[in-house]
Design an enzyme around this catalytic site. Structure first.
Site, PDB file in Angstrom:
ATOM      1  N   ASP A 127     -26.519 -10.817   5.782  1.00 39.64           N
ATOM      2  CA  ASP A 127     -25.397 -11.091   4.866  1.00 39.64           C
ATOM      3  C   ASP A 127     -24.489 -12.199   5.397  1.00 39.64           C
ATOM      4  O   ASP A 127     -23.988 -12.100   6.498  1.00 39.64           O
ATOM      5  CB  ASP A 127     -24.583  -9.805   4.654  1.00 39.64           C
ATOM      6  CG  ASP A 127     -25.378  -8.769   3.877  1.00 39.64           C
ATOM      7  OD1 ASP A 127     -25.759  -7.746   4.463  1.00 39.64           O
ATOM      8  OD2 ASP A 127     -25.655  -9.011   2.687  1.00 39.64           O
ATOM      9  N   ASP A 177     -29.302 -12.414  11.463  1.00 37.49           N
ATOM     10  CA  ASP A 177     -28.392 -11.594  10.658  1.00 37.49           C
ATOM     11  C   ASP A 177     -28.761 -11.904   9.197  1.00 37.49           C
ATOM     12  O   ASP A 177     -29.465 -12.874   8.913  1.00 37.49           O
ATOM     13  CB  ASP A 177     -26.957 -12.037  10.973  1.00 37.49           C
ATOM     14  CG  ASP A 177     -25.957 -11.487   9.983  1.00 37.49           C
ATOM     15  OD1 ASP A 177     -26.020 -10.276   9.678  1.00 37.49           O
ATOM     16  OD2 ASP A 177     -25.122 -12.260   9.491  1.00 37.49           O
TER      17      ASP A 177
HETATM   18  O1  LIG Z   1     -16.623  -7.995   2.724  1.00 38.09           O
HETATM   19  C1  LIG Z   1     -17.481  -7.400   3.384  1.00 38.09           C
HETATM   20  N1  LIG Z   1     -18.443  -8.059   4.067  1.00 38.09           N
HETATM   21  C2  LIG Z   1     -19.396  -7.416   4.821  1.00 38.09           C
HETATM   22  C3  LIG Z   1     -19.379  -6.065   4.892  1.00 38.09           C
HETATM   23  C4  LIG Z   1     -20.372  -5.306   5.733  1.00 38.09           C
HETATM   24  O2  LIG Z   1     -21.017  -6.199   6.645  1.00 38.09           O
HETATM   25  C5  LIG Z   1     -22.369  -5.844   6.774  1.00 38.09           C
HETATM   26  C6  LIG Z   1     -23.168  -7.107   6.599  1.00 38.09           C
HETATM   27  O3  LIG Z   1     -24.303  -6.977   7.332  1.00 38.09           O
HETATM   28  P1  LIG Z   1     -24.899  -8.176   8.245  1.00 38.09           P
HETATM   29  O4  LIG Z   1     -23.870  -9.320   8.297  1.00 38.09           O
HETATM   30  O5  LIG Z   1     -25.120  -7.532   9.582  1.00 38.09           O
HETATM   31  O6  LIG Z   1     -26.152  -8.578   7.512  1.00 38.09           O
HETATM   32  C7  LIG Z   1     -22.725  -4.796   5.752  1.00 38.09           C
HETATM   33  O7  LIG Z   1     -23.025  -3.572   6.393  1.00 38.09           O
HETATM   34  C8  LIG Z   1     -21.456  -4.638   4.910  1.00 38.09           C
HETATM   35  O8  LIG Z   1     -21.137  -3.271   4.745  1.00 38.09           O
HETATM   36  C9  LIG Z   1     -18.403  -5.353   4.178  1.00 38.09           C
HETATM   37  O9  LIG Z   1     -18.399  -4.102   4.233  1.00 38.09           O
HETATM   38  N2  LIG Z   1     -17.470  -6.038   3.450  1.00 38.09           N
END
Ligand SMILES: O=c1[nH]cc([C@@H]2O[C@H](COP(=O)(O)O)[C@@H](O)[C@H]2O)c(=O)[nH]1
Length: 228
Positions: free
Chosen positions: A14, A12
């Site tokens: 973020d 992953d």
């Molecule tokens: O406070 C937030 N955190 C995370 C997201 C969302 O979580 C996803 C993070 O992606 P990942 O963890 O799959 O990398 C993104 O699409 C983002 O839009 C969000 O909208 N708001």
């Protein structure tokens, strides 16, 4: 904790590799403040890991905002430079470089769209993310029909490896409850590195829970151990 050896690793992005979750909180709080609302962690918890349009739909519903998801995403786009100087989280570089050096197949599976990925990566992290030969950007990839917590993104990403590993041989690294659910639904093992504010009861689906990637011992999953 029933751990089996793996051959492929899916990451992953973020909140797991990049410290973008605090930045998302700042960005979303700025938008919802215009309507006198608070972007609480309880709301964030539900949204973390979901795809852009779903994230927007949920925050509008949870906070009763007078706007469409498209309008919310437009507001996000205006503030996306907040991500430009995001940093790698502790342990991310060491683990990814270690797996790369040992030729362990790795891939990136983020719910963010490709454009959002570039906002976070292009200034400081191009070389680091070049270590991932295969990448899936959930919000902008039509082959990912349903976003996390559905399994689609991890199944689609696993199929990008030439040797097509079975799910049991794949290890997922995630920070979000939605992401852990998606990995489990895909039949994969999952190491969770949760935000400390996430209640322990929400981490029980993970194969292993760590407070940082720095704690990870690759040999636990049959991967080459760190030298040092
Ligand atoms: O406070 C937030 N955190 C995370 C997201 C969302 O979580 C996803 C993070 O992606 P990942 O963890 O799959 O990398 C993104 O699409 C983002 O839009 C969000 O909208 N708001």
């Amino acid at each position: 904790m029933d751990v089996k050896p793996v051959t492929h690793v899916l990451f992953d992005m973020d909140g797991l590799l990049l410290n973008t979750e605090d930045l998302y909180t700042k960005l979303f709080q700025k938008i919802v403040s215009k309507y006198g609302k608070e972007y609480t962690f309880d709301v964030k918890l539900k949204i973390m890991g979901t795809q852009a349009i779903e994230s927007a739909t949920m925050v509008i519903r949870e906070l009763d905002l007078p706007m469409t998801p498209e309008e919310f995403l437009q507001e996000c786009k205006k503030g996306e430079n907040i991500f430009a100087d995001c940093q790698l989280l502790p342990g991310a570089r060491r683990l990814v470089e270690h797996l790369h050096q040992h030729k362990i197949p790795i891939a990136l599976a983020t719910s963010s769209g490709e454009e959002s990925y570039h906002c976070k990566v292009d200034k400081h992290h191009t070389e680091f993310f070049s270590l991932f030969p295969y990448k899936t950007f959930g919000s902008s990839d039509p082959s990912v029909k349903n976003g996390k917590p559905h399994p689609d993104i991890f199944l689609v990403t696993a199929m990008k490896f030439p040797d097509k590993p079975v799910p049991e041989k794949c290890l997922v690294f995630e920070d979000a409850v939605n992401g852990v659910k998606a990995a489990v639904a895909a039949g994969m093992q999952v190491v969770m590195v949760p935000d400390p504010r996430i209640d322990k009861s929400l981490t029980t689906e993970a194969t292993l829970v760590l407070s940082s990637l720095e704690e990870f011992k690759p040999e636990l999953f049959g991967l080459p151990p760190f030298k040092d």
